[in-house]
Design a protein around this motif. Structure first.
Motif, PDB file in Angstrom:
ATOM      1  N   HIS A  58       0.830  -1.252  -0.074  1.00 21.29           N
ATOM      2  CA  HIS A  58      -0.033  -0.006  -0.011  1.00 21.29           C
ATOM      3  C   HIS A  58       1.002   1.191  -0.010  1.00 21.29           C
ATOM      4  CE1 HIS A  58      -2.080   3.029   2.609  1.00 21.29           C
ATOM      5  NE2 HIS A  58      -2.787   2.867   1.309  1.00 21.29           N
ATOM      6  N   LEU A  59       0.603   2.208  -0.881  1.00 19.42           N
ATOM      7  CA  LEU A  59       1.147   3.430  -1.112  1.00 19.42           C
ATOM      8  C   LEU A  59       0.273   4.602  -0.833  1.00 19.42           C
ATOM      9  CD1 LEU A  59       3.693   4.994  -1.466  1.00 19.42           C
ATOM     10  CD2 LEU A  59       3.197   4.818  -4.061  1.00 19.42           C
ATOM     11  N   HIS A  60       0.511   5.375   0.145  1.00 16.58           N
ATOM     12  CA  HIS A  60      -0.279   6.404   0.378  1.00 16.58           C
ATOM     13  C   HIS A  60       0.277   7.729  -0.069  1.00 16.58           C
ATOM     14  CE1 HIS A  60      -3.918   8.679   2.368  1.00 16.58           C
ATOM     15  NE2 HIS A  60      -2.846   9.470   2.631  1.00 16.58           N
ATOM     16  N   LEU A  61      -0.395   8.508  -0.962  1.00 14.96           N
ATOM     17  CA  LEU A  61       0.163   9.746  -1.457  1.00 14.96           C
ATOM     18  C   LEU A  61      -0.676  11.058  -0.788  1.00 14.96           C
ATOM     19  CD1 LEU A  61       0.679   8.662  -5.207  1.00 14.96           C
ATOM     20  CD2 LEU A  61       2.392   8.728  -3.520  1.00 14.96           C
ATOM     21  N   PRO A  62       0.031  11.848   0.362  1.00 14.81           N
ATOM     22  CA  PRO A  62      -0.890  12.705   0.650  1.00 14.81           C
ATOM     23  C   PRO A  62      -0.849  14.025  -0.282  1.00 14.81           C
ATOM     24  CG  PRO A  62       1.099  12.642   1.807  1.00 14.81           C
ATOM     25  CD  PRO A  62       1.236  11.361   0.775  1.00 14.81           C
ATOM     26  N   ALA A  63      -2.016  14.573  -0.386  1.00 15.06           N
ATOM     27  CA  ALA A  63      -2.154  15.765  -1.276  1.00 15.06           C
ATOM     28  C   ALA A  63      -1.366  16.878  -0.745  1.00 15.06           C
ATOM     29  CB  ALA A  63      -3.709  16.124  -1.419  1.00 15.06           C
ATOM     30  N   ASN A 108       1.017   8.171 -12.953  1.00 15.32           N
ATOM     31  CA  ASN A 108       2.163   7.919 -13.408  1.00 15.32           C
ATOM     32  C   ASN A 108       2.884   6.674 -12.760  1.00 15.32           C
ATOM     33  OD1 ASN A 108       2.130   9.858 -15.158  1.00 15.32           O
ATOM     34  ND2 ASN A 108       2.989  11.306 -13.852  1.00 15.32           N
ATOM     35  N   LEU A 109       2.766   6.538 -11.243  1.00 20.20           N
ATOM     36  CA  LEU A 109       3.242   5.311 -10.756  1.00 20.20           C
ATOM     37  C   LEU A 109       2.603   4.249 -11.068  1.00 20.20           C
ATOM     38  CD1 LEU A 109       3.702   6.826  -7.004  1.00 20.20           C
ATOM     39  CD2 LEU A 109       5.649   6.085  -8.998  1.00 20.20           C
ATOM     40  N   LEU A 110       1.428   4.271 -11.146  1.00 21.00           N
ATOM     41  CA  LEU A 110       0.549   3.069 -11.532  1.00 21.00           C
ATOM     42  C   LEU A 110       0.779   2.571 -12.815  1.00 21.00           C
ATOM     43  CD1 LEU A 110      -2.023   1.284 -10.822  1.00 21.00           C
ATOM     44  CD2 LEU A 110      -3.523   3.149 -11.866  1.00 21.00           C
ATOM     45  N   GLN A 111       0.990   3.595 -13.751  1.00 21.77           N
ATOM     46  CA  GLN A 111       1.400   3.150 -15.297  1.00 21.77           C
ATOM     47  C   GLN A 111       2.854   2.545 -15.195  1.00 21.77           C
ATOM     48  OE1 GLN A 111       1.385   6.333 -17.939  1.00 21.77           O
ATOM     49  NE2 GLN A 111       1.948   5.122 -19.727  1.00 21.77           N
ATOM     50  N   ASP A 130      -1.713  -7.952  -9.245  1.00 20.27           N
ATOM     51  CA  ASP A 130      -2.499  -6.983  -9.676  1.00 20.27           C
ATOM     52  C   ASP A 130      -2.271  -5.812  -9.099  1.00 20.27           C
ATOM     53  OD1 ASP A 130      -3.554  -8.752 -11.570  1.00 20.27           O
ATOM     54  OD2 ASP A 130      -5.373  -8.930 -10.845  1.00 20.27           O
ATOM     55  N   VAL A 131      -2.507  -4.460  -9.830  1.00 18.69           N
ATOM     56  CA  VAL A 131      -2.353  -3.372  -8.992  1.00 18.69           C
ATOM     57  C   VAL A 131      -3.420  -2.318  -9.659  1.00 18.69           C
ATOM     58  CG1 VAL A 131      -0.762  -2.474 -10.663  1.00 18.69           C
ATOM     59  CG2 VAL A 131      -0.538  -1.361  -8.445  1.00 18.69           C
ATOM     60  N   THR A 132      -3.808  -1.302  -8.512  1.00 18.82           N
ATOM     61  CA  THR A 132      -4.890  -0.360  -8.773  1.00 18.82           C
ATOM     62  C   THR A 132      -4.482   1.161  -8.174  1.00 18.82           C
ATOM     63  OG1 THR A 132      -7.242   0.060  -9.242  1.00 18.82           O
ATOM     64  CG2 THR A 132      -6.403  -1.078  -7.080  1.00 18.82           C
ATOM     65  N   GLY A 133      -5.210   2.099  -8.760  1.00 16.91           N
ATOM     66  CA  GLY A 133      -5.060   3.349  -7.880  1.00 16.91           C
ATOM     67  C   GLY A 133      -6.595   3.843  -7.461  1.00 16.91           C
ATOM     68  N   VAL A 134      -6.408   4.503  -6.307  1.00 18.83           N
ATOM     69  CA  VAL A 134      -7.679   5.091  -5.780  1.00 18.83           C
ATOM     70  C   VAL A 134      -7.745   6.560  -5.193  1.00 18.83           C
ATOM     71  CG1 VAL A 134      -9.271   4.458  -3.871  1.00 18.83           C
ATOM     72  CG2 VAL A 134      -7.735   2.568  -4.515  1.00 18.83           C
ATOM     73  N   PRO A 135      -8.330   7.335  -5.645  1.00 14.93           N
ATOM     74  CA  PRO A 135      -8.651   8.695  -5.301  1.00 14.93           C
ATOM     75  C   PRO A 135      -9.153   8.542  -3.823  1.00 14.93           C
ATOM     76  CG  PRO A 135      -9.450   8.281  -7.502  1.00 14.93           C
ATOM     77  CD  PRO A 135      -9.257   7.137  -6.994  1.00 14.93           C
ATOM     78  N   ASP A 176      -6.068  12.967  -1.456  1.00 18.47           N
ATOM     79  CA  ASP A 176      -4.960  12.069  -1.369  1.00 18.47           C
ATOM     80  C   ASP A 176      -5.427  11.053  -2.372  1.00 18.47           C
ATOM     81  OD1 ASP A 176      -4.272  13.496   0.726  1.00 18.47           O
ATOM     82  OD2 ASP A 176      -4.437  12.082   2.394  1.00 18.47           O
ATOM     83  N   TYR A 177      -4.234  10.248  -2.513  1.00 15.90           N
ATOM     84  CA  TYR A 177      -4.216   9.337  -3.559  1.00 15.90           C
ATOM     85  C   TYR A 177      -3.519   8.106  -3.047  1.00 15.90           C
ATOM     86  CZ  TYR A 177      -4.576   7.227  -8.509  1.00 15.90           C
ATOM     87  OH  TYR A 177      -4.912   6.653  -9.651  1.00 15.90           O
ATOM     88  N   ALA A 178      -4.034   6.937  -3.416  1.00 11.62           N
ATOM     89  CA  ALA A 178      -3.391   5.513  -3.172  1.00 11.62           C
ATOM     90  C   ALA A 178      -3.177   4.720  -4.017  1.00 11.62           C
ATOM     91  CB  ALA A 178      -4.067   4.877  -1.610  1.00 11.62           C
ATOM     92  N   LEU A 179      -1.993   3.875  -4.099  1.00 10.73           N
ATOM     93  CA  LEU A 179      -1.823   2.662  -4.715  1.00 10.73           C
ATOM     94  C   LEU A 179      -2.007   1.384  -3.959  1.00 10.73           C
ATOM     95  CD1 LEU A 179      -0.773   5.022  -6.760  1.00 10.73           C
ATOM     96  CD2 LEU A 179       0.869   3.255  -7.557  1.00 10.73           C
TER      97      LEU A 179
END
Length: 631
Positions: A192-197, A514-517, A566-571, A576-579
């Protein structure tokens, strides 16, 4: 009283009891509820009416049940009154459909079943036992007859029987339980990767005047001073009513004499027994032998042996024989009529002749007597005063509520007649908007009524409003200011914060995509994230379906992935955004207790679904007419 009923009663019986005993019932009177000429019909179910009074009562009951979930008071904004009213109407319609179905299929509740259910209602009990006098007194206070109450209780039992017949017959197979547990207990190991806005939020000074002006021009509807009103209202407070009551010493003493039994501990007698057991229907020679054994035991005591010793040696009551036959302290009714009649007429120290009961032959010895004891007036004075004050305040509240409601309805464009009839003052609120207010305006029900078409547009008094704390009121609009634009200077700082938050969210999402890609192209997640800020790090998590270690959207995304890798991104909320990358799926083996709980849970779920299907079928087949203009 009502709360105790709600706590102990369930299902359709709970609905029946609460509706019948609720205080608002008395405001309209029994005749109005059961068909008085003044009732207004809001719906018809196969020709049977659903009245406005019944709907108002159901709304109150559902609101009260919701309030109990929050400790007795609903938080601001949690309740949608319109949705609650629609739900209450559907409940009444469905209840009527079930009543009609039960009647057509010949469902009945026997007098014995009604009596058993009545005896189980805690509010009608005294010291854990049904009290007929208390029952009659409570019904009289609520202006109900036992016949009407018991008839409705019988209808509630019938509805409960019909409902349980549907819910309780739903099969739950072993494969269903196994599949459910596979899903419920599954553990997903994820990266899990959390990207704080906030890491991509621009400095405030970068947001120039042109950007602020452009945002203001594009979103002027968001920057308007809200429509607001000031209200005149008449408020009825039960607590104030109780404080204003004056109760004389003579009245309290009169109540004490009338309720003396309530404060009297009945006579108690300590006794011991010897039991020679012989069953009912035993041969005569066995009965005669038991009788002789009892007489011999009495003769031994009369000739000087101790009762304790003889009881230990010959008594067939193994619970008391080892204690010398001691029965402890007893009141009338504890032993049954036959033994009571002997024990409560014999002198202390005497041993009775053999007494025949269904168990056999008893010898009783009276050890000692505690005479009845009545608490003196001085000890119970405060309790008496509190009870009398509460009863009189409740009666006065009913009377004033009826006056308030009647006068507000008969004089819809003024509160003065209502104030004069109740002796209450007309009060003025502070400014109130649709979303918030101070004082009385903090109540959602007040704001809802204040901005209703009846009050705001037609200029009429509101209906009677019941507040969560028990107060009631009627209001009208004294002043009204429509919504108006706010100048840019007043909202400039807010606009800058919104632009900043928007750009921060866009920055976090752009980096996340970009990370997801990159990860989908084959880069390891930790390598792709190497150049991110320090507070955006990859972590390995073990997630279950009920885990709260991550936001719900992250958990849902993890369980939506198909397989390892499998990987996905979640707003996320707040920008914030999470992978989420699935590493492994684990399914623990359930235990026997888990299987049992799962089966019961599924039976409850499937039963509820079956019952809902039955209700929908009844609705589809029925002739239902709803008068929306009367709601």
């Amino acid at each position: 009283m009502l709360q105790k009923i709600r706590d102990k009663a369930t299902g359709w019986i709970a609905y029946t009891i609460i509706i019948l005993i609720a205080i608002p019932f008395a405001l309209w009177g029994v005749d109005s509820y059961f068909g008085g000429s003044g009732r207004q019909v809001v719906a018809e179910v196969n020709g049977e009416p659903v009245t406005q009074q019944a709907l108002q009562q159901e709304v109150r009951q559902q609101r009260d049940r919701l309030a109990q979930l929050f400790g007795g008071r609903l938080p601001e904004g949690v309740l949608d009154e319109g949705a609650l009213r629609d739900q209450a109407l559907q409940t009444l319609i469905r209840r009527e459909l079930l009543r009609q179905t039960a009647r057509e299929r010949g469902y009945r509740a026997s007098a014995q079943a009604v009596a058993r259910e009545l005896a189980r209602i805690p509010v009608f009990q005294q010291d854990g036992t049904f009290d007929a006098e208390r029952y009659a007194r409570i019904l009289e206070a609520q202006r109900l007859t036992p016949q009407a109450f018991e008839a409705d209780l019988a209808r509630g039992l019938v509805l409960e029987q019909l409902e349980s017949g549907v819910r309780g017959t739903t099969p739950v197979t072993a494969p269903r339980v196994h599949h459910y547990l596979d899903l419920a207990l599954q553990v997903r190991e994820v990266d899990h990767l959390h990207l704080p806005a906030s890491a991509w939020a621009p400095p405030k000074e970068e947001i120039g005047e042109e950007a602020v002006q452009a945002y203001y021009n594009a979103h002027q509807d968001r920057f308007r001073a809200p429509e607001r009103v000031r209200l005149d209202y008449v408020l009825l407070d039960p607590a104030a009513l109780e404080e204003d009551l004056s109760i004389s010493e003579a009245e309290l003493r009169r109540q004490y004499e009338m309720q003396r039994d309530r404060f009297t501990t009945p006579e108690e007698r300590r006794a011991a027994q010897i039991l020679i057991r012989v069953p009912e229907g035993a041969p005569e020679d066995a009965v005669q032998a038991a009788r002789e054994a009892a007489r011999e035991a009495r003769d031994r005591v009369q000739n000087g042996e101790s009762f304790d010793k003889v009881a230990c040696e010959v008594s067939d009551d193994r619970l008391t024989a080892g204690q010398g036959g001691d029965l402890g302290w007893l009141q009338r009714g504890d032993l049954g009529n036959a033994l009571d009649g002997v024990l409560f007429t014999m002198p202390s120290g005497e041993v009775s002749h053999p007494v025949r009961t269904a168990e056999g032959f008893h010898l009783l010895k009276l050890e000692s007597v505690r005479p009845p004891k009545t608490e003196p007036f001085e000890q119970v004075r405060e309790r008496l005063e509190a009870d009398l004050r509460a009863r009189r305040a409740e009666s006065r509240l009913m009377e004033l509520n009826e006056r308030l409601m009647t006068q507000a309805f008969e004089h819809p464009r003024s509160l003065e007649p209502a104030a004069a009839a109740t002796g209450l003052e007309i009060q003025r609120s502070r400014w109130i908007t649709r979303a918030k207010g101070e004082g009385i305006g903090a109540q959602e029900a007040v704001r809802k009524a204040a901005f209703s078409p009846q009050v705001l547009q037609e200029g009429q008094n509101s209906d009677l409003i019941e507040l969560p704390d028990g107060r009631t009121m009627v209001l009208r609009v004294a002043r009204h200011e429509p919504s108006r634009p706010q100048p840019l200077e007043a909202v400039e700082d807010r606009i800058r914060e919104r632009i900043r938050a928007q750009r921060a969210a866009e920055g976090a999402e752009a980096v996340g995509r970009n990370l997801l890609q990159a990860v989908r192209a084959g880069d390891p997640l930790d390598v792709a994230a190497a150049d991110l800020p320090a507070d955006a790090a990859v972590e390995r998590l073990q997630l279950r379906r009920d885990s709260d270690a991550v936001p719900a959207r992250v958990r849902e995304a993890a369980f939506a992935l198909d397989g390892a890798g499998d990987v996905t991104g979640v707003p996320l909320e707040g920008g914030d955004y999470a992978l989420v990358r699935l590493h492994a799926v684990k399914t623990p083996e359930p235990g026997g207790e888990q299987r049992t709980r799962a089966r019961e849970h599924l039976r409850s779920l499937y039963g509820a679904a079956e019952f809902e299907a039955v209700l929908r079928h009844l609705e589809d087949q029925a002739d239902i007419e709803i008068h929306r203009d009367r709601l």
